[in-house]
Design an enzyme around this catalytic site. Structure first.
Site, mmCIF file in Angstrom:
data_model
loop_
_atom_site.group_PDB
_atom_site.id
_atom_site.type_symbol
_atom_site.label_atom_id
_atom_site.label_comp_id
_atom_site.label_asym_id
_atom_site.label_seq_id
_atom_site.Cartn_x
_atom_site.Cartn_y
_atom_site.Cartn_z
ATOM 1 N N ARG A 1 46.474 34.786 36.996
ATOM 2 C CA ARG A 1 45.758 33.710 35.976
ATOM 3 C C ARG A 1 46.815 34.190 34.549
ATOM 4 N NH1 ARG A 1 44.200 38.112 33.307
ATOM 5 N NH2 ARG A 1 43.007 39.930 34.582
ATOM 6 N N GLY B 1 39.394 47.064 34.402
ATOM 7 C CA GLY B 1 39.129 48.131 34.040
ATOM 8 C C GLY B 1 38.087 49.178 34.616
ATOM 9 N N GLU C 1 49.813 46.033 39.763
ATOM 10 C CA GLU C 1 48.988 44.649 40.286
ATOM 11 C C GLU C 1 49.741 43.706 39.708
ATOM 12 O OE1 GLU C 1 44.784 44.509 39.103
ATOM 13 O OE2 GLU C 1 45.582 45.013 37.116
ATOM 14 N N HIS D 1 52.125 51.280 29.484
ATOM 15 C CA HIS D 1 51.512 50.119 30.429
ATOM 16 C C HIS D 1 52.369 48.602 30.164
ATOM 17 C CE1 HIS D 1 48.074 47.880 32.456
ATOM 18 N NE2 HIS D 1 49.128 47.126 32.480
#
Length: 503
Positions: free
Chosen positions: A292, A165, A288, A208
């Protein structure tokens, strides 16, 4: 499978990985700072090593100390959790050089995907749609002005090495852009050691949506459906759910298939998340790939019945994927709320302190991931995430009602301690959210309702505008490619006490 795994993290994710290892019969080593010496993961670990003082730079970001702890304890692998060193390609390479398996993708893949400019170029080559904007980084403010003029305002200036962020500035006019460009570059240099930036159209009212993927070292990959992470403040997620609601089945299928194609095209291995913005017309724009486990992984586990950390460890140990795509069945709806020790009435300022009362909720289909307990001192040195409450139900209304009930039961109290629970319950009762019509603008609207005469933002231009600008030469970064051929990435130092916050 490994005999012993070192967990290079803290808090709830360290505890989550520890429990997965124990279920697989794997012994654990937990490294910790002096501030976390009495934490729950440390109490439950088979072995512990104190690697530094409270400062994360001297402990959880101290790669040399972590590797030495692994060598001294005989650990064979390092699980980095999320944040801290979890997406640091240099750390993954150091692990490999010392005979340690890093639980994550190869260093060269991580290096390329960690650089957002290179990742955009790679995904564009793989056929993934990008938001309108520049593929390459922009060396001057004049270049940024040219791109912005082509795609239209508002735009967002993003650091190529950014994440969590941070490293992003929204710009609404040409007059603001030169100053915002300079400010973002300066901040990126301080935070990430890399001042390169690019510009793309800012989609103010978009969803999102992300896709969970699993890939092994043998060229196999599957997706585990979608998650919606649109409820966020300052680009930090607050509430997540699976599957993403109110999207056409064809859109969900496209997202999943596109995400898996992009991950496989670069030789990705392990558990990863491919993130997109989805606009009003359900056009998908690649953001993106995170290399992980995500904070919000429990909602995917609840709707699939698949333990993602188990699968991470099996892949890292060299086992071919134990699942085929047809084995993945999505059932019901899961919703997760992050409980942060922050005060929503003070712009979500951290509100740490000692927990005099701490009673997590329970009940059917209710999961709480937390390292908190009565007497626990929430440290001001680290991220404010205290717990994650995730619930499952056969349908979305039932899941939202169950989460609201669970949050109402959660007792957290102590001197100066505040949490985000009241604000989360406000989101759960919002009409647009209940209908699945919310976007990333929801939290801002709740905090700062727009004036009645506000002028709406113009619709974005057709998907892909300006995406055909000259792209950089893209290296072959598949796992079997020559490491010397990959694009070098400046080591990215984390900045400040919140450096490990999830992206």
């Amino acid at each position: 499978m490994f005999d012993k795994v070192l967990i290079a993290n803290r808090g709830e994710i360290a505890l989550r990985v520890l429990r997965a290892c124990r279920e697989l019969g794997v012994r654990t080593v937990v490294v910790h700072s002096s501030a976390d010496a009495d934490s729950l993961p440390v109490r439950l670990a088979d072995e512990t090593v104190q690697i530094g003082p409270a400062s994360s730079r001297q402990s959880y970001l101290n790669a040399a100390a972590i590797v030495e702890a692994a060598r001294q304890t005989g650990a064979q692998a390092v699980h980095p959790g999320y944040g801290f060193l979890s997406e640091d390609a240099d750390f993954a390479e150091i692990c490999a050089e010392n005979g340690l398996t890093f639980v994550g993708p190869p260093p060269q893949v991580m290096a390329a995907l960690g650089d957002k400019s290179t990742a955009r170029a790679l995904m564009s080559r793989a056929g993934l749609p990008l938001p309108p904007g520049s593929v390459r980084t922009l060396p001057t403010a004049a270049d940024a002005l040219d791109v912005a003029a082509e795609v239209g305002y508002p735009v967002i200036v993003k650091a190529a090495a950014g994440g969590g962020g941070r490293g992003m500035t929204v710009v609404r006019s040409a007059a603001e852009l030169p100053r915002a460009y300079a400010r973002t570059r300066a901040a990126a240099q301080v935070a990430f050691g890399d001042d390169r930036v690019y510009v793309e159209r800012y989609l103010a009212d978009a969803r999102h949506v992300e896709v969970q993927v699993l890939c092994d070292n043998h060229g196999n990959g599957i997706h585990l459906g979608t998650r919606d992470c649109s409820v966020q403040r300052r680009h930090q997620k607050l509430i997540e759910e699976a599957p993403a609601p109110a999207l056409r089945p064809a859109t969900l299928d496209t997202l999943a298939e596109t995400a898996l194609r992009g991950a496989l095209s670069v030789g990705f291995t392990g558990a990863g998340t491919v993130e997109f913005l989805v606009d009003e017309a359900e056009r998908c724009h690649f953001l993106e790939i995170n290399c992980r486990i995500q904070v919000e992984h429990p909602v995917t586990e609840l709707v699939t019945g698949i333990d993602l950390v188990h699968e991470q460890l099996h892949v890292a140990a060299g086992t071919p994927l134990r699942l085929r795509q047809e084995d993945v069945q999505l059932r019901g709806v899961a919703v997760e709320c992050r409980v942060n020790v922050e005060d929503p009435d003070r712009d979500f300022a951290p509100a740490p302190g000692r927990l005099d009362r701490f009673r997590p909720p329970g009940g059917p289909f209710t999961r709480v991931d937390t390292h908190g307990h009565v007497g626990y001192l929430v440290s001001p040195h680290y991220d404010s995430l205290l717990a994650k409450v995730a619930v499952w139900a056969p349908d979305r209304d039932g899941a939202l009602d169950r989460l609201d009930r669970a949050l109402g039961e959660f007792e957290v109290a102590g001197p100066g301690v505040r949490t985000t629970i009241p604000f989360a319950r406000r989101v759960l009762r919002d009409a647009a959210f209940r209908a699945g019509r919310h976007t990333t603008a929801l939290v801002e609207r709740l905090l700062h309702p727009p004036a009645a005469d506000a002028v709406p933002v113009a619709a974005p231009p057709p998907n892909g505008a300006a995406a055909d600008r000259a792209a950089p030469a893209v290296p072959d970064i598949r796992a079997d490619a020559d490491p010397a051929g990959r694009t070098p990435v400046t080591a990215v130092p984390a900045a400040g006490p919140n450096a490990w916050r999830n992206r």
